[in-house]
Design a protein around this motif. Structure first.
Motif, short mmCIF file in Angstrom:
data_model
loop_
_atom_site.label_atom_id
_atom_site.label_comp_id
_atom_site.label_asym_id
_atom_site.label_seq_id
_atom_site.Cartn_x
_atom_site.Cartn_y
_atom_site.Cartn_z
N ALA A 1 -13.68 14.24 -4.50
CA ALA A 1 -12.74 13.15 -3.94
C ALA A 1 -13.45 12.40 -4.09
CB ALA A 1 -13.64 13.60 -2.14
N ILE A 2 -14.97 11.35 -3.82
CA ILE A 2 -15.58 10.46 -4.08
C ILE A 2 -15.07 9.90 -5.38
CG2 ILE A 2 -17.48 9.23 -4.04
CD1 ILE A 2 -18.65 10.26 -2.41
N GLU A 3 -15.33 10.45 -6.21
CA GLU A 3 -14.86 10.19 -7.73
C GLU A 3 -13.37 9.56 -7.93
OE1 GLU A 3 -14.31 11.67 -11.79
OE2 GLU A 3 -16.33 13.21 -10.57
N ASN A 4 -12.74 10.81 -7.58
CA ASN A 4 -11.11 10.74 -7.30
C ASN A 4 -10.42 9.33 -6.72
OD1 ASN A 4 -10.52 12.74 -8.92
ND2 ASN A 4 -10.56 14.31 -6.88
N ALA A 5 -10.82 9.12 -5.32
CA ALA A 5 -10.82 7.84 -4.88
C ALA A 5 -11.11 6.64 -5.55
CB ALA A 5 -12.14 7.49 -3.15
N VAL A 6 -12.93 6.55 -6.28
CA VAL A 6 -13.17 5.29 -7.30
C VAL A 6 -11.81 5.05 -8.32
CG1 VAL A 6 -15.11 4.53 -8.73
CG2 VAL A 6 -15.04 5.73 -6.11
N LYS A 7 -11.35 6.08 -8.63
CA LYS A 7 -10.60 5.99 -10.04
C LYS A 7 -9.16 5.48 -9.56
CE LYS A 7 -12.32 10.14 -13.06
NZ LYS A 7 -12.14 11.34 -13.12
N ASP A 8 -8.43 6.04 -8.52
CA ASP A 8 -7.88 5.55 -7.63
C ASP A 8 -7.35 3.74 -7.90
OD1 ASP A 8 -4.33 5.88 -6.17
OD2 ASP A 8 -6.20 4.59 -4.82
N CYS A 9 -8.51 2.58 -7.85
CA CYS A 9 -8.51 1.61 -7.32
C CYS A 9 -9.64 1.12 -9.05
CB CYS A 9 -9.21 0.90 -6.07
SG CYS A 9 -11.09 1.85 -6.06
N GLU A 10 -9.49 2.02 -9.66
CA GLU A 10 -10.42 1.17 -11.27
C GLU A 10 -9.85 -0.27 -11.28
OE1 GLU A 10 -11.97 4.62 -13.49
OE2 GLU A 10 -9.62 4.30 -13.66
N ALA A 11 -8.45 -0.33 -11.57
CA ALA A 11 -7.75 -1.48 -11.18
C ALA A 11 -8.09 -3.19 -10.63
CB ALA A 11 -6.27 -1.74 -11.45
N PRO A 12 -8.69 -3.64 -10.92
CA PRO A 12 -9.32 -4.57 -10.59
C PRO A 12 -7.78 -5.23 -9.29
CG PRO A 12 -8.81 -5.59 -12.41
CD PRO A 12 -8.06 -4.36 -12.64
N GLU A 13 -8.52 -5.91 -8.31
CA GLU A 13 -7.47 -6.24 -6.76
C GLU A 13 -6.59 -5.12 -6.18
OE1 GLU A 13 -8.21 -8.29 -5.33
OE2 GLU A 13 -9.94 -9.55 -7.49
N SER A 14 -6.94 -3.51 -7.18
CA SER A 14 -6.56 -1.95 -5.74
C SER A 14 -6.71 -1.54 -4.47
CB SER A 14 -6.26 -1.22 -7.51
OG SER A 14 -7.14 -0.38 -7.60
N PHE A 15 -8.04 -1.96 -5.25
CA PHE A 15 -8.75 -1.44 -3.63
C PHE A 15 -7.62 -1.73 -2.09
CE2 PHE A 15 -11.76 -1.15 0.15
CZ PHE A 15 -12.14 -0.20 0.24
N CYS A 16 -7.55 -0.49 -1.05
CA CYS A 16 -7.40 -0.04 -0.27
C CYS A 16 -7.54 0.96 0.30
CB CYS A 16 -5.86 0.72 -0.55
SG CYS A 16 -4.86 0.27 1.12
N HIS A 17 -9.23 0.26 1.52
CA HIS A 17 -9.64 0.79 2.25
C HIS A 17 -9.47 2.22 2.76
CE1 HIS A 17 -8.27 -2.26 5.19
NE2 HIS A 17 -8.32 -0.59 6.34
N LYS A 18 -8.14 2.09 3.49
CA LYS A 18 -7.33 3.26 4.40
C LYS A 18 -6.82 4.45 2.91
CE LYS A 18 -4.91 0.53 7.72
NZ LYS A 18 -3.76 0.01 8.71
#
Length: 109
Positions: free
Chosen positions: A22-39
């Protein structure tokens, strides 16, 4: 005898609370710069479905200096090897979303 409520970091890791997959999937989801969404990150890694105690345990793991707060610098470490570091803008947005008193830190509550 005084019993501490602090997490023993030598025996506790994020993967003792959240699944590594689950951690790996969450990290992969925000790999692109400026794509991190904490929720979305919290949902994908499973943190949103954890008990209040488990959330506090994760908080204490992230609180590297044991100050009782998570500061911007503590959000810069990598959740898994190879994960990108959050940008300054992402970090500031993350902190401000949970910083109820505008002191630049996230409290345990």
């Amino acid at each position: 005898m005084v019993v501490s409520s602090r997490v023993d970091r030598t025996n506790m890791s994020l993967t003792s609370i959240l699944s590594a997959e689950a951690i790996e999937n969450a990290v992969k989801d925000c790999e692109a710069p400026e794509s991190f969404c904490h929720k979305k990150f919290f949902q994908l890694c499973g943190l949103s479905s954890k008990t209040p105690k488990e959330v506090r345990d994760v908080f204490q793991i992230l609180d590297e200096d044991n100050s009782g707060f998570i500061e911007e610098s503590e959000l810069k470490w990598r959740f898994v090897p190879g994960a990108r570091t959050l940008s300054d803008a992402e970090t500031k947005k993350f902190v401000s979303s949970a910083d109820e008193n505008s002191d630049g830190r996230i409290g345990a509550d």
